[in-house]
Design an enzyme around this catalytic site. Structure first.
Site, PDB file in Angstrom:
ATOM      1  N   SER A 183       0.843  -1.184   0.000  1.00  0.00           N
ATOM      2  CA  SER A 183       0.000   0.000   0.000  1.00  0.00           C
ATOM      3  C   SER A 183       0.886   1.244   0.000  1.00  0.00           C
ATOM      4  O   SER A 183       1.768   1.368  -0.845  1.00  0.00           O
ATOM      5  CB  SER A 183      -0.951  -0.052   1.198  1.00  0.00           C
ATOM      6  OG  SER A 183      -2.056   0.765   0.983  1.00  0.00           O
ATOM      7  N   ASP A 442      -8.673  -5.712  -5.267  1.00  0.00           N
ATOM      8  CA  ASP A 442      -8.236  -4.596  -4.447  1.00  0.00           C
ATOM      9  C   ASP A 442      -8.606  -3.262  -5.090  1.00  0.00           C
ATOM     10  O   ASP A 442      -8.170  -2.962  -6.201  1.00  0.00           O
ATOM     11  CB  ASP A 442      -6.718  -4.678  -4.259  1.00  0.00           C
ATOM     12  CG  ASP A 442      -6.171  -3.565  -3.385  1.00  0.00           C
ATOM     13  OD1 ASP A 442      -6.977  -2.893  -2.715  1.00  0.00           O
ATOM     14  OD2 ASP A 442      -4.940  -3.379  -3.367  1.00  0.00           O
ATOM     15  N   HIS A 467      -6.324  -6.647  -0.907  1.00  0.00           N
ATOM     16  CA  HIS A 467      -5.229  -5.709  -0.638  1.00  0.00           C
ATOM     17  C   HIS A 467      -3.982  -6.440  -0.153  1.00  0.00           C
ATOM     18  O   HIS A 467      -4.003  -7.097   0.871  1.00  0.00           O
ATOM     19  CB  HIS A 467      -5.687  -4.690   0.398  1.00  0.00           C
ATOM     20  CG  HIS A 467      -4.904  -3.427   0.403  1.00  0.00           C
ATOM     21  ND1 HIS A 467      -4.584  -2.733  -0.737  1.00  0.00           N
ATOM     22  CD2 HIS A 467      -4.356  -2.711   1.421  1.00  0.00           C
ATOM     23  CE1 HIS A 467      -3.900  -1.639  -0.425  1.00  0.00           C
ATOM     24  NE2 HIS A 467      -3.732  -1.613   0.882  1.00  0.00           N
TER      25      HIS A 467
END
Length: 504
Positions: A183, A442, A467
């Site tokens: 991320s 995601d 994710h």
């Protein structure tokens, strides 16, 4: 300008998503200065015992100026359990917006491959999060103290720390370094490779590489459509159950209808088992809370039971959608009864939650106000909804309104194109040795690199992945797509390590 950012705030124009795992509109200032020292033994969610040392390095508060000469203690975690000393690789996790112990304990991929690679593991905490506070308890007191919370300063922290490890740890001076992150941490790992492609120790140049998982490096103004994120959230629900997304789209109007009366507000409060009864002014906040919940589910739609943001079943969106298989003739009350049951899959899967708090959607290990400040300065990530391609109420992206909200809260205004200028936007083809992985489930993949740019800027797409699923521990329920992705990532690691050893 306020001296402390402790206000509970639901912005009118800001759609800000905390990159690591959840969408939020509410934040409160909390000091999370922990006190761990020495060696910590921890049992992961999977039941795997992991051991690391907690260490601290004295970092400069400002790497790029000369007037602020103060320092702070940056926390980092080290495991040498499987490290092959004298040149064994270092897997370096570029910490993101939260407590580094939480990311360490949830990045099972690094622990799973450490023995195979003979690697040292290092998890470096991002400044202004966890224990790594540049000004101690005053770090969040005002914008003057927050001024050094930038991705550039964080990257410099990581580069300096790597140099120090190579200088002081016996056997590490020739160790190739692979930056790994997910991320925002994945963005940092990619940018680390771009900005600091080598780490110099004496006369030895040791090249770094990067794995950037679920890293939306293109989720910036004028790069990808602002509706991508919520469109993918909607697709996740649409594929998981008949009429699931359709009924979530219908629910917003039903909430408006029922919340228009005092009796309706009381019914909603009872039906959703809310900790605090809704009032007329709470309707918008209640809908924001629901929207955040659907986003969270999309990001953690894992193929096995997980206790990450919340305890959840396997493929939680499929479970949620069982309660939303309703036809168009049901009343508003019947529809919202289904929504209530669906929401409780997320908040009360264990059955142990007495009531639902609409000011909370996920773990407290993530730094809400810190990321909010970053979004209000350089991490400007436009998001919008139209209610047609997505299942949410229409909300346009209005940069001026966003800027005004930031100025009202922090006394700063965002730099619209700064990330593009600093990190190159689409023009990254001159860089090398970066693997970008993205999950098809995601929402952040809409701003990620999903097609390979060159032989050494490689995209790996995991169709069944939420994710950064590939950074989690191996699990017996993992789909073949993520197993293949991890195997390919390890192959790249081995290639890079061999390449570094051959370098003059």
């Amino acid at each position: 300008m306020r001296s402390e950012f402790s206000t509970v705030f639901r912005p009118a124009h800001m759609s800000i998503v905390l990159l690591s795992f959840f969408c939020f509109n509410v934040f409160a200032l909390k000091s999370q200065l922990l006190s761990r020292r020495g060696v910590l033994d921890f049992t992961s969610e999977k039941g795997v015992a992991i051991t690391y040392k907690t260490l601290y390095y004295e970092q400069k508060i400002d790497h790029f100026g000369f007037l602020e000469d103060g320092t702070f203690k940056q926390r980092y975690l080290v495991s040498e359990q499987h490290w092959l000393h004298k040149g064994g690789p270092i897997l370096f996790y570029t910490g993101n917006e939260g407590d580094i112990t939480w990311f360490c304990n949830n990045t099972g991929f690094m622990w799973d491959v450490a023995e195979e690679l003979g690697a040292m593991l290092v998890f470096a905490e991002h400044r202004y999060y966890g224990e790594s506070m540049p000004f101690g308890v005053d770090s969040y007191s005002d914008s003057k103290h927050l001024n050094y919370l930038t991705s550039e300063q964080a990257l410099a922290d990581f580069a300096v720390l790597i140099r120090e490890l190579k200088r002081t740890v016996v056997g590490a001076e020739e160790s190739p370094v692979i930056a790994i992150g997910g991320s925002y941490g994945g963005m940092l790992s990619a940018w680390m490779r771009m900005k600091y492609p080598n780490v110099v120790v004496g006369f030895l140049v040791v090249y770094s590489r990067a794995l950037a998982a679920s890293a939306p490096i293109w989720q910036f103004p004028n790069m990808v459509p602002c509706g991508n994120f919520y469109k993918i959230v909607t697709e996740d629900f649409a594929r998981s159950g008949l009429k699931c997304d359709v009924n979530i789209r219908r629910s917003w109007k039903a909430i408006d209808n029922i919340s228009s009366t005092d009796d309706g507000l009381q019914w909603l409060s009872r039906e959703f088992s809310l900790c605090f009864p809704l009032k007329k002014q709470d309707s918008a906040g209640f809908k924001s809370w629901l929207q955040e919940t659907w986003v969270n589910l999309a990001m953690v739609d894992y193929p096995y039971e997980a206790n990450f943001l919340q305890p959840l079943p396997r493929w939680p969106i499929q479970v949620v959608c069982k309660y939303l298989h309703l036809d168009a003739t049901v009343s508003d009350y019947q529809l919202l009864q289904g929504i209530s049951q669906a929401v409780k899959v997320y908040y009360n899967y264990t059955g142990n939650t007495a009531c639902l708090n609409t000011s909370q959607t996920a773990t407290g290990n993530l730094g809400l106000i810190g990321w909010y400040y970053q979004a209000c300065t350089e991490m400007v990530m436009p998001m919008c909804t139209d209610g047609v391609q997505d299942m949410f109420e229409p909300q346009e992206w209005n940069f001026q309104a966003f800027s005004d909200e930031c100025n009202n809260l922090f006394g700063v205004r965002p730099r619209l194109d700064w990330a593009h200028i600093v990190y190159g936007g689409f023009d990254i083809s001159s860089h090398s040795n970066i693997v970008f992985s993205n999950g098809g489930l995601d929402p952040w993949s809409g701003g990620g690199v999903t097609q390979s740019i060159s032989a050494s800027l490689v995209a790996i797409v995991i169709p069944d992945g939420a994710h950064h699923l590939d950074l989690r521990f191996n699990n017996e329920y993992d789909p073949q797509s993520v197993l293949s992705a991890r195997a390919l990532e390890v192959d790249y690691f081995k290639h890079w390590i061999l390449q570094a050893k051959k370098a003059p």
